[in-house]
Write an enzyme that holds these catalytic residues in place. Structure first.
Site, PDB file in Angstrom:
ATOM      1  N   SER A  14       0.808  -1.223   0.057  1.00 50.48           N
ATOM      2  CA  SER A  14      -0.127  -0.192  -0.128  1.00 50.48           C
ATOM      3  C   SER A  14       0.913   1.418   0.085  1.00 50.48           C
ATOM      4  CB  SER A  14      -0.934   0.055   1.224  1.00 50.48           C
ATOM      5  OG  SER A  14      -0.252   0.220   2.598  1.00 50.48           O
ATOM      6  N   SER A  15       2.233   1.075   0.394  1.00 49.61           N
ATOM      7  CA  SER A  15       2.919   2.341   0.362  1.00 49.61           C
ATOM      8  C   SER A  15       4.430   2.112   0.407  1.00 49.61           C
ATOM      9  CB  SER A  15       2.536   3.286   1.688  1.00 49.61           C
ATOM     10  OG  SER A  15       3.071   2.479   2.807  1.00 49.61           O
ATOM     11  N   GLY A  16       5.203   3.111   0.193  1.00 47.16           N
ATOM     12  CA  GLY A  16       6.567   2.929   0.477  1.00 47.16           C
ATOM     13  C   GLY A  16       7.417   2.016  -0.354  1.00 47.16           C
ATOM     14  N   ILE A  17       8.194   1.130   0.223  1.00 49.48           N
ATOM     15  CA  ILE A  17       8.930   0.031  -0.549  1.00 49.48           C
ATOM     16  C   ILE A  17       8.168  -0.975  -1.189  1.00 49.48           C
ATOM     17  CG2 ILE A  17      10.750  -1.757  -0.332  1.00 49.48           C
ATOM     18  CD1 ILE A  17      11.753   0.079   2.361  1.00 49.48           C
ATOM     19  N   GLY A  18       6.969  -1.457  -0.645  1.00 53.91           N
ATOM     20  CA  GLY A  18       6.187  -2.329  -1.218  1.00 53.91           C
ATOM     21  C   GLY A  18       5.518  -1.691  -2.416  1.00 53.91           C
ATOM     22  N   SER A 142      16.548  -5.218   7.264  1.00 55.85           N
ATOM     23  CA  SER A 142      17.120  -3.636   7.660  1.00 55.85           C
ATOM     24  C   SER A 142      18.620  -3.740   7.937  1.00 55.85           C
ATOM     25  CB  SER A 142      16.203  -3.281   8.702  1.00 55.85           C
ATOM     26  OG  SER A 142      16.908  -1.976   9.351  1.00 55.85           O
ATOM     27  N   TYR A 155      11.663  -4.250  17.560  1.00 59.73           N
ATOM     28  CA  TYR A 155      12.010  -4.142  16.130  1.00 59.73           C
ATOM     29  C   TYR A 155      13.231  -5.069  15.674  1.00 59.73           C
ATOM     30  CZ  TYR A 155      12.426  -2.440  11.151  1.00 59.73           C
ATOM     31  OH  TYR A 155      12.594  -2.064  10.174  1.00 59.73           O
TER      32      TYR A 155
HETATM   33  N1  LIG Z   1      11.689   3.145   5.948  1.00 53.73           N
HETATM   34  C1  LIG Z   1      12.484   2.611   6.435  1.00 53.73           C
HETATM   35  O1  LIG Z   1      13.472   3.478   6.885  1.00 53.73           O
HETATM   36  C2  LIG Z   1      13.099   1.139   6.603  1.00 53.73           C
HETATM   37  C3  LIG Z   1      14.541   0.608   6.692  1.00 53.73           C
HETATM   38  C4  LIG Z   1      14.764  -0.508   6.501  1.00 53.73           C
HETATM   39  C5  LIG Z   1      13.713  -1.571   6.818  1.00 53.73           C
HETATM   40  N2  LIG Z   1      12.492  -1.094   6.412  1.00 53.73           N
HETATM   41  C6  LIG Z   1      11.449  -2.258   6.249  1.00 53.73           C
HETATM   42  O2  LIG Z   1      10.959  -2.080   4.987  1.00 53.73           O
HETATM   43  C7  LIG Z   1       9.619  -2.536   5.159  1.00 53.73           C
HETATM   44  C8  LIG Z   1       8.717  -1.615   4.236  1.00 53.73           C
HETATM   45  O3  LIG Z   1       8.685  -0.529   5.076  1.00 53.73           O
HETATM   46  P1  LIG Z   1       8.406   0.827   4.597  1.00 53.73           P
HETATM   47  O4  LIG Z   1       9.414   1.747   4.532  1.00 53.73           O
HETATM   48  O5  LIG Z   1       7.954   0.752   3.035  1.00 53.73           O
HETATM   49  O6  LIG Z   1       6.987   1.545   5.391  1.00 53.73           O
HETATM   50  P2  LIG Z   1       5.517   1.652   4.946  1.00 53.73           P
HETATM   51  O7  LIG Z   1       5.419   2.979   3.936  1.00 53.73           O
HETATM   52  O8  LIG Z   1       5.050   2.227   6.277  1.00 53.73           O
HETATM   53  O9  LIG Z   1       5.031   0.364   4.566  1.00 53.73           O
HETATM   54  C9  LIG Z   1       4.831  -0.865   5.359  1.00 53.73           C
HETATM   55  C10 LIG Z   1       3.739  -1.459   4.681  1.00 53.73           C
HETATM   56  O10 LIG Z   1       3.492  -2.855   5.240  1.00 53.73           O
HETATM   57  C11 LIG Z   1       2.175  -2.849   5.447  1.00 53.73           C
HETATM   58  N3  LIG Z   1       1.790  -3.806   6.689  1.00 53.73           N
HETATM   59  C12 LIG Z   1       1.680  -3.392   7.824  1.00 53.73           C
HETATM   60  N4  LIG Z   1       1.131  -4.604   8.787  1.00 53.73           N
HETATM   61  C13 LIG Z   1       0.829  -5.439   7.660  1.00 53.73           C
HETATM   62  C14 LIG Z   1       0.152  -6.640   7.787  1.00 53.73           C
HETATM   63  N5  LIG Z   1      -0.345  -7.293   8.945  1.00 53.73           N
HETATM   64  N6  LIG Z   1      -0.223  -7.390   6.797  1.00 53.73           N
HETATM   65  C15 LIG Z   1       0.014  -6.857   5.368  1.00 53.73           C
HETATM   66  N7  LIG Z   1       0.651  -5.590   5.219  1.00 53.73           N
HETATM   67  C16 LIG Z   1       0.942  -4.839   6.467  1.00 53.73           C
HETATM   68  C17 LIG Z   1       1.487  -1.613   5.409  1.00 53.73           C
HETATM   69  O11 LIG Z   1       0.263  -1.489   5.091  1.00 53.73           O
HETATM   70  P3  LIG Z   1      -0.886  -0.676   5.693  1.00 53.73           P
HETATM   71  O12 LIG Z   1      -1.090   0.608   4.851  1.00 53.73           O
HETATM   72  O13 LIG Z   1      -2.023  -1.206   5.817  1.00 53.73           O
HETATM   73  O14 LIG Z   1      -0.353   0.105   7.048  1.00 53.73           O
HETATM   74  C18 LIG Z   1       2.467  -0.892   4.402  1.00 53.73           C
HETATM   75  O15 LIG Z   1       1.879  -1.155   3.269  1.00 53.73           O
HETATM   76  C19 LIG Z   1       9.216  -2.943   6.246  1.00 53.73           C
HETATM   77  O16 LIG Z   1       9.559  -4.373   6.591  1.00 53.73           O
HETATM   78  C20 LIG Z   1      10.248  -2.094   7.381  1.00 53.73           C
HETATM   79  O17 LIG Z   1      10.556  -2.727   8.498  1.00 53.73           O
HETATM   80  C21 LIG Z   1      12.193   0.130   6.277  1.00 53.73           C
END
Ligand SMILES: NC(=O)c1ccc[n+]([C@@H]2O[C@H](COP(=O)([O-])OP(=O)(O)OC[C@H]3O[C@@H](n4cnc5c(N)ncnc54)[C@H](OP(=O)(O)O)[C@@H]3O)[C@@H](O)[C@H]2O)c1
Length: 283
Positions: A14-18, A142, A155
């Site tokens: 729904s957002s970000g990396i995904g 991460s 985390y």
């Molecule tokens: N951003 C950073 O700095 C960073 C750095 C290192 C690693 N990461 C990792 O990268 C991954 C993606 O994070 P992001 O940065 O893209 O953050 P994000 O924009 O907050 O995206 C997180 C995604 O995970 C989804 N999600 C949460 N709980 C879920 C569930 N139970 N079932 C299915 N989807 C779920 C969220 O959906 P909703 O919209 O429904 O909440 C959202 O689509 C995470 O695993 C995070 O730990 C991020």
């Protein structure tokens, strides 16, 4: 490069990396299932983009916390396409707060998504990949899956756990043609920061907590981190490179911050590295 018949599944699209990874995979020839737990969160934007660019992509529901939701989604994909070539376990969030002040429920919920969620999806797709004798699973951990900072213990626990599990199963799955890949980003500009969950019992200003000074220091450090993020599409590019490689590496570090800190970690003793972080966070 894939020819449109190879199937990719991404969690947390729904957002970000995904979000960026789903579009990048579809733009590069994967028939992509962009999965989301709540379709109302990002499916319209994803579907509109896919339609405008005529991409081979559909959005389907998948909540990684829920056994049935995972099984239903994977069964649907297998019914429609009869194969899954790439899975990106991306869904996740961060729980922050002092360890002592974090409740067991909050800890379990954090593991439910970041660790058990990835396990659920892997256990659902591995039998099919094993029969295909091919498949790539990219687990988004991460830099925090290899080094740890204060106020993030749970985390880090989830990400270290996913790294350890991945390292072990890559030996088991390699002989069946299944490759496990770790993606280790540094700070990425996404909803991640907005979605940080603060442990409810944890110290806020004026709560007279023993961790108040630490909380303030970490909050300052966080503000700096958020200033120096990379765009999620940078991570998506690396994921594409990894899953289209005939012989992918086990680990992909993404971002200068992650590369620098992991390099420092490699070259320092525990004591030296801990002193560095203490200076960094004014502890
Ligand atoms: N951003 C950073 O700095 C960073 C750095 C290192 C690693 N990461 C990792 O990268 C991954 C993606 O994070 P992001 O940065 O893209 O953050 P994000 O924009 O907050 O995206 C997180 C995604 O995970 C989804 N999600 C949460 N709980 C879920 C569930 N139970 N079932 C299915 N989807 C779920 C969220 O959906 P909703 O919209 O429904 O909440 C959202 O689509 C995470 O695993 C995070 O730990 C991020």
């Amino acid at each position: 490069m894939p020819n449109g018949r190879e199937v990719a599944v991404v969690t947390g699209s729904s957002s970000g990396i995904g979000f960026e990874t789903s579009l990048t995979l579809a733009r590069n020839g994967f028939y992509t299932y962009a999965t989301m737990r709540k379709l109302e969160n990002g499916s319209q934007q994803m579907t509109d983009t896919a339609k405008n660019e005529n991409l081979p992509l559909q959005v389907i529901p998948l909540d990684v916390n829920n056994d049935k939701s995972v099984i239903d989604a994977i069964n649907r994909i297998v019914k429609e396409k009869d194969r899954i070539d790439v899975v990106v376990n991306n869904a996740g969030y961060a729980l922050v707060g002092a360890f002592e002040e974090t409740s067991m429920d909050e800890i379990k919920t954090q593991f439910e998504t970041n660790f058990f969620g990835a396990i659920r999806v892997m256990q659902a797709v591995i039998p099919l990949m094993r029969k295909q004798r091919s498949g790539k699973i990219a687990n988004i951990t991460s830099m925090g899956g290899r080094i740890a900072i204060p106020f993030d213990s749970i985390y880090h626990g989830t990400k270290f756990a996913l790294e350890g599990l991945s390292e072990s199963i890559q030996y088991e799955l390699g002989p069946f043609g299944i490759k496990i890949i770790l993606i280790e980003p540094g700070a990425v500009g996404s909803n991640f920061w907005k979605n940080l969950k603060m442990a409810t019992k944890t110290s806020g200003p004026g709560k007279n907590s023993p961790y108040e000074k630490l909380a303030n220091n970490m909050s300052e450090a966080l503000k700096q981190m958020v200033k120096n993020t990379i765009h999620p599409s940078e991570v998506a590019k690396v994921i594409l490179q990894a899953v289209t490689s005939a012989s992918p590496d086990f680990r992909y570090v993404v971002g200068k911050d992650a590369a620098t800190i992991l390099e420092a970690r490699r070259n320092m003793s525990d004591r030296e590295f801990q002193s560095l972080l203490k200076r960094q966070f004014n502890l």
